[in-house]
Design a protein around this motif. Structure first.
Motif, PDB file in Angstrom:
ATOM      1  N   ASN A  94      -5.541  -0.547   0.335  1.00 46.80           N
ATOM      2  CA  ASN A  94      -6.755  -0.737  -0.467  1.00 46.80           C
ATOM      3  C   ASN A  94      -7.482   0.580  -0.713  1.00 46.80           C
ATOM      4  O   ASN A  94      -7.174   1.607  -0.106  1.00 46.80           O
ATOM      5  CB  ASN A  94      -7.686  -1.759   0.197  1.00 46.80           C
ATOM      6  CG  ASN A  94      -8.183  -1.291   1.561  1.00 46.80           C
ATOM      7  OD1 ASN A  94      -8.196  -0.088   1.838  1.00 46.80           O
ATOM      8  ND2 ASN A  94      -8.573  -2.208   2.406  1.00 46.80           N
ATOM      9  N   CYS A  95      -8.450   0.537  -1.624  1.00 49.04           N
ATOM     10  CA  CYS A  95      -9.152   1.757  -2.035  1.00 49.04           C
ATOM     11  C   CYS A  95      -9.829   2.435  -0.841  1.00 49.04           C
ATOM     12  O   CYS A  95      -9.842   3.662  -0.750  1.00 49.04           O
ATOM     13  CB  CYS A  95     -10.191   1.440  -3.107  1.00 49.04           C
ATOM     14  SG  CYS A  95      -9.452   0.922  -4.666  1.00 49.04           S
ATOM     15  N   ARG A  96     -10.373   1.641   0.048  1.00 46.65           N
ATOM     16  CA  ARG A  96     -11.096   2.244   1.178  1.00 46.65           C
ATOM     17  C   ARG A  96     -10.184   3.100   2.021  1.00 46.65           C
ATOM     18  O   ARG A  96     -10.521   4.206   2.427  1.00 46.65           O
ATOM     19  CB  ARG A  96     -11.713   1.136   2.037  1.00 46.65           C
ATOM     20  CG  ARG A  96     -13.230   1.176   1.989  1.00 46.65           C
ATOM     21  CD  ARG A  96     -13.843   0.105   2.823  1.00 46.65           C
ATOM     22  NE  ARG A  96     -13.890   0.483   4.230  1.00 46.65           N
ATOM     23  CZ  ARG A  96     -14.415  -0.312   5.164  1.00 46.65           C
ATOM     24  NH1 ARG A  96     -14.887  -1.497   4.839  1.00 46.65           N
ATOM     25  NH2 ARG A  96     -14.454   0.067   6.422  1.00 46.65           N
ATOM     26  N   ARG A 147       1.630   5.445  -4.491  1.00 47.40           N
ATOM     27  CA  ARG A 147       1.797   4.208  -5.267  1.00 47.40           C
ATOM     28  C   ARG A 147       0.426   3.689  -5.710  1.00 47.40           C
ATOM     29  O   ARG A 147       0.231   3.305  -6.858  1.00 47.40           O
ATOM     30  CB  ARG A 147       2.522   3.170  -4.406  1.00 47.40           C
ATOM     31  CG  ARG A 147       3.185   2.091  -5.236  1.00 47.40           C
ATOM     32  CD  ARG A 147       4.060   1.186  -4.381  1.00 47.40           C
ATOM     33  NE  ARG A 147       5.274   1.816  -3.915  1.00 47.40           N
ATOM     34  CZ  ARG A 147       5.653   1.878  -2.640  1.00 47.40           C
ATOM     35  NH1 ARG A 147       4.906   1.369  -1.691  1.00 47.40           N
ATOM     36  NH2 ARG A 147       6.784   2.461  -2.306  1.00 47.40           N
ATOM     37  N   HIS A 148      -0.522   3.718  -4.777  1.00 52.15           N
ATOM     38  CA  HIS A 148      -1.865   3.237  -5.104  1.00 52.15           C
ATOM     39  C   HIS A 148      -2.504   4.096  -6.205  1.00 52.15           C
ATOM     40  O   HIS A 148      -3.112   3.578  -7.139  1.00 52.15           O
ATOM     41  CB  HIS A 148      -2.746   3.234  -3.864  1.00 52.15           C
ATOM     42  CG  HIS A 148      -4.133   2.718  -4.118  1.00 52.15           C
ATOM     43  ND1 HIS A 148      -4.517   1.432  -3.822  1.00 52.15           N
ATOM     44  CD2 HIS A 148      -5.218   3.309  -4.680  1.00 52.15           C
ATOM     45  CE1 HIS A 148      -5.768   1.252  -4.174  1.00 52.15           C
ATOM     46  NE2 HIS A 148      -6.232   2.392  -4.698  1.00 52.15           N
ATOM     47  N   LEU A 149      -2.315   5.388  -6.091  1.00 49.73           N
ATOM     48  CA  LEU A 149      -2.938   6.294  -7.065  1.00 49.73           C
ATOM     49  C   LEU A 149      -2.403   6.048  -8.466  1.00 49.73           C
ATOM     50  O   LEU A 149      -3.118   6.197  -9.460  1.00 49.73           O
ATOM     51  CB  LEU A 149      -2.702   7.754  -6.664  1.00 49.73           C
ATOM     52  CG  LEU A 149      -3.391   8.198  -5.378  1.00 49.73           C
ATOM     53  CD1 LEU A 149      -3.049   9.644  -5.058  1.00 49.73           C
ATOM     54  CD2 LEU A 149      -4.901   8.030  -5.479  1.00 49.73           C
ATOM     55  N   ALA A 185      -1.637   3.264  -9.673  1.00 47.98           N
ATOM     56  CA  ALA A 185      -2.168   2.014 -10.215  1.00 47.98           C
ATOM     57  C   ALA A 185      -3.694   1.997 -10.334  1.00 47.98           C
ATOM     58  O   ALA A 185      -4.246   1.178 -11.058  1.00 47.98           O
ATOM     59  CB  ALA A 185      -1.706   0.850  -9.337  1.00 47.98           C
ATOM     60  N   CYS A 186      -4.361   2.895  -9.605  1.00 46.24           N
ATOM     61  CA  CYS A 186      -5.821   2.807  -9.533  1.00 46.24           C
ATOM     62  C   CYS A 186      -6.460   4.074 -10.097  1.00 46.24           C
ATOM     63  O   CYS A 186      -6.467   5.113  -9.447  1.00 46.24           O
ATOM     64  CB  CYS A 186      -6.229   2.582  -8.081  1.00 46.24           C
ATOM     65  SG  CYS A 186      -8.012   2.603  -7.838  1.00 46.24           S
ATOM     66  N   PRO A 187      -7.005   3.998 -11.315  1.00 49.89           N
ATOM     67  CA  PRO A 187      -7.565   5.199 -11.957  1.00 49.89           C
ATOM     68  C   PRO A 187      -8.737   5.778 -11.168  1.00 49.89           C
ATOM     69  O   PRO A 187      -8.906   7.001 -11.124  1.00 49.89           O
ATOM     70  CB  PRO A 187      -8.061   4.699 -13.309  1.00 49.89           C
ATOM     71  CG  PRO A 187      -7.528   3.322 -13.479  1.00 49.89           C
ATOM     72  CD  PRO A 187      -7.131   2.793 -12.139  1.00 49.89           C
ATOM     73  N   SER A 188      -9.520   4.933 -10.541  1.00 55.73           N
ATOM     74  CA  SER A 188     -10.687   5.422  -9.822  1.00 55.73           C
ATOM     75  C   SER A 188     -10.267   6.280  -8.633  1.00 55.73           C
ATOM     76  O   SER A 188     -10.797   7.374  -8.410  1.00 55.73           O
ATOM     77  CB  SER A 188     -11.544   4.226  -9.410  1.00 55.73           C
ATOM     78  OG  SER A 188     -12.320   4.547  -8.298  1.00 55.73           O
ATOM     79  N   CYS A 189      -9.302   5.791  -7.869  1.00 57.29           N
ATOM     80  CA  CYS A 189      -8.814   6.589  -6.740  1.00 57.29           C
ATOM     81  C   CYS A 189      -8.073   7.830  -7.231  1.00 57.29           C
ATOM     82  O   CYS A 189      -8.107   8.877  -6.584  1.00 57.29           O
ATOM     83  CB  CYS A 189      -7.900   5.760  -5.839  1.00 57.29           C
ATOM     84  SG  CYS A 189      -8.822   4.600  -4.819  1.00 57.29           S
ATOM     85  N   ALA A 190      -7.410   7.683  -8.376  1.00 57.84           N
ATOM     86  CA  ALA A 190      -6.675   8.830  -8.911  1.00 57.84           C
ATOM     87  C   ALA A 190      -7.635   9.973  -9.236  1.00 57.84           C
ATOM     88  O   ALA A 190      -7.336  11.142  -9.027  1.00 57.84           O
ATOM     89  CB  ALA A 190      -5.908   8.416 -10.159  1.00 57.84           C
TER      90      ALA A 190
END
Ligand SMILES: [Zn+2]
Lengths: 344, 196
Positions: free
Chosen positions: A2-4, A23-25, A27-32
């Motif tokens: 998760n983002c946290r 992998r998360h990055l 898919a997730c623009p905010s975390c990227a």
């Protein structure tokens, strides 16, 4: 993931190869975006590490500068740092087998040691004569727009001066702005503006708990009095405080401090004069008396003197002159003079 | 203490400072953000250290003791806003902390600008911590001694400081740069990319 968890991993610089993270990055623009900022930081740090450092100042030059600063501090007008007389009360031997512990209170009077520090820069153009169609406010406005406020621009008998610039670079920018506005190509003279700042070796020596500090910015004299009294009370001192402002706008703090010591009340008057109008002029520092305890029973004067010196040295006072005399009342008196080294 | 003894004490101080002089001066410059302010900070720290040198019990602790004085001195220093410091650095070679390799001035100052913006998000103590850890290469154990905190606390503070610095840089992540990085920087290995 998760983002946290991702944000937490990004705080750790070794996690960049973590597959789940990658992998998360994807898919997730905010975390990227956070990750890109992380990369920006890592690269800035890397660049800084690669950068060729500026040459060091030879130590002997640093030493010469520091010694010059220190000499200023020890200038003649402030020769007398403190001078005090300590009473030794020879108490009757009431408790057999109980060593007589005598309290010695060393009250240090704060005499400010003014020293000079650079507070800003000024630019002047000399003998430039008349500048047609130019008003000093124009330059103030331009400098204001550049973020330099409280700039003083004066034109005096053909000499032009811009004062109140915070840095050398600001001075250069101001000079350039002036040249651009007026078309004048004369060389600017950039000078440092120095300020006398009050300070005290003892204030520096004193540990935090032995010094009270008050930031008096924006406070009325009565409020300052209260603040000082309260802080002193917290430190176990009773004090009479008076704060006055003289005609030149300088503030004076006088105080009478007392503290119960055995059966005698020690008092000391301190006058603090604030110097200058710089950023630190609202700070009031009051060193608290330094307390040294010396056992005198069965000791010679020389031994007492040595012990007082040793204890003072442990408090950071390295050059006291200690003498023991017997007064007409038969009481021993220890006199401690703290002298400053004379450099001239 | 006689004049000679005081002289001897002072000599001892300078002797202890000598081996750490270069590093300590560099640290002050990085802490202050530019050379002039850093050199001021350094000199004032030396003056303060000389005044309380008599209280230093253990000479082997000199380095940590001196750095602590620097860090405290910096805390009390008036600090300029970051943009003022950046302006100061740009086009002012003689007040720069060091020379970046690049000859392109925009690139040369970009890294320092980013760094200064990031560092400006930190409190004085955090700045000292990050500069010592990331740029001066101090191990966590030494930082723990300097700040008088356990290793775990230091690590947590470093992590928090990095987070603050990252947040400060987010607005500076360029839109297209971000996309480029997504393609270049975070390319997944073949296998895992197909597995998704
Ligand atoms: Zn996310």
């Amino acid at each position: 993931m998760n983002c946290r968890k991702v944000r937490r991993l990004l705080n750790d610089k070794n996690s960049i190869n973590n597959l789940d993270l990658i992998r998360h990055l994807k898919a997730c623009p905010s975390c990227a975006r956070e990750a890109s900022a992380s990369e920006l930081l890592a690269s800035a740090l890397h660049q800084e590490l690669k950068a060729q450092p500026s040459p060091e100042t030879p130590l002997n030059i640093v030493r010469a500068k520091v010694e010059a600063m220190s000499k200023q501090k020890l200038s003649r007008e402030n020769t007398i740092m403190s001078h005090l007389i300590l009473g030794f009360n020879r108490r009757p031997r009431l408790l057999a087998g109980f060593g007589l512990a005598l309290m010695v209170f060393l009250f240090v009077t704060l005499v400010p040691f003014p020293y000079t520090r650079t507070v800003g820069y000024a630019v002047s153009f000399e003998k430039i004569g008349n500048i047609g169609g130019f008003a000093p406010e124009q330059l103030s406005n331009v400098l204001g727009a550049m973020g330099y406020n409280d700039i003083k621009v004066t034109l005096n008998g053909g000499d032009f001066k811009i004062a109140g610039l915070p840095t050398r670079q600001a001075a250069r920018e101001a000079a350039l702005a002036f040249q651009k506005l007026t078309g004048i190509t004369a060389e600017p003279i950039i000078s440092q503006v120095t300020q006398r700042v009050s300070g005290s070796l003892f204030a520096q020596v004193a540990e935090k708990q032995r010094k009270i500090e008050i930031d008096a910015a924006g406070m009325s004299n009565a409020e300052i009095e209260n603040a000082i009294m309260q802080k002193l009370a917290e430190a176990g001192y009773q004090a009479k405080v008076s704060v006055t402002t003289d005609a030149s706008g300088e503030r004076r703090v006088s105080l009478e401090m007392s503290r119960q010591a055995g059966d005698s009340l020690q008092q000391e008057q301190i006058t603090i004069k604030n110097l200058g109008n710089g950023p630190d002029s609202d700070k009031i520092g009051i060193p608290l008396p330094i307390q040294v305890k010396v056992e005198t029973e069965g000791k010679t004067d020389a031994e007492i003197i040595q012990e007082v010196k040793d204890k003072l040295a442990a408090e950071g006072i390295t050059n006291p002159e200690v003498t023991v005399t017997v007064g007409p009342d038969g009481k021993k008196r220890v006199e401690v003079k703290v002298q400053k080294e004379e450099h001239r | 203490m006689s004049k000679n003894q005081m002289q001897a004490v002072s000599e001892k101080f300078w002797k202890l400072l000598e081996p750490i002089h270069s590093k300590a001066e560099g640290f002050c410059r990085r802490l202050a953000g530019n050379r002039d302010d850093g050199d001021d900070l350094y000199q004032e720290a030396i003056l303060a250290a000389l005044a309380k040198f008599g209280t230093l019990r253990d000479e082997s602790a000199f380095k940590a003791w001196f750095y602590r004085i620097v860090v405290n001195g910096h805390k009390n220093h008036r600090r300029l806003p970051w943009w003022r410091r950046v302006i100061e650095q740009i086009g002012q070679g003689d007040n720069d902390i060091g020379d970046h390799q690049s000859h392109d001035p925009s690139e040369k100052y970009a890294a320092r600008r980013y760094l200064e913006i990031a560092l400006s998000a930190l409190k004085s103590n955090e700045r000292a911590l990050i500069v010592l850890y990331e740029l001066e290469g101090w191990p966590v154990a030494d930082l723990a001694e300097l700040f008088g905190s356990p290793d775990g606390t230091i690590k947590a503070r470093l992590s928090r400081a990095r987070q603050k610095m990252r947040k400060a840089l987010i607005p500076l992540v360029p839109q297209d740069e971000k996309n480029k990085r997504r393609e270049d920087g975070y390319e997944l290995p073949e296998s895992s990319a197909t597995a998704e």
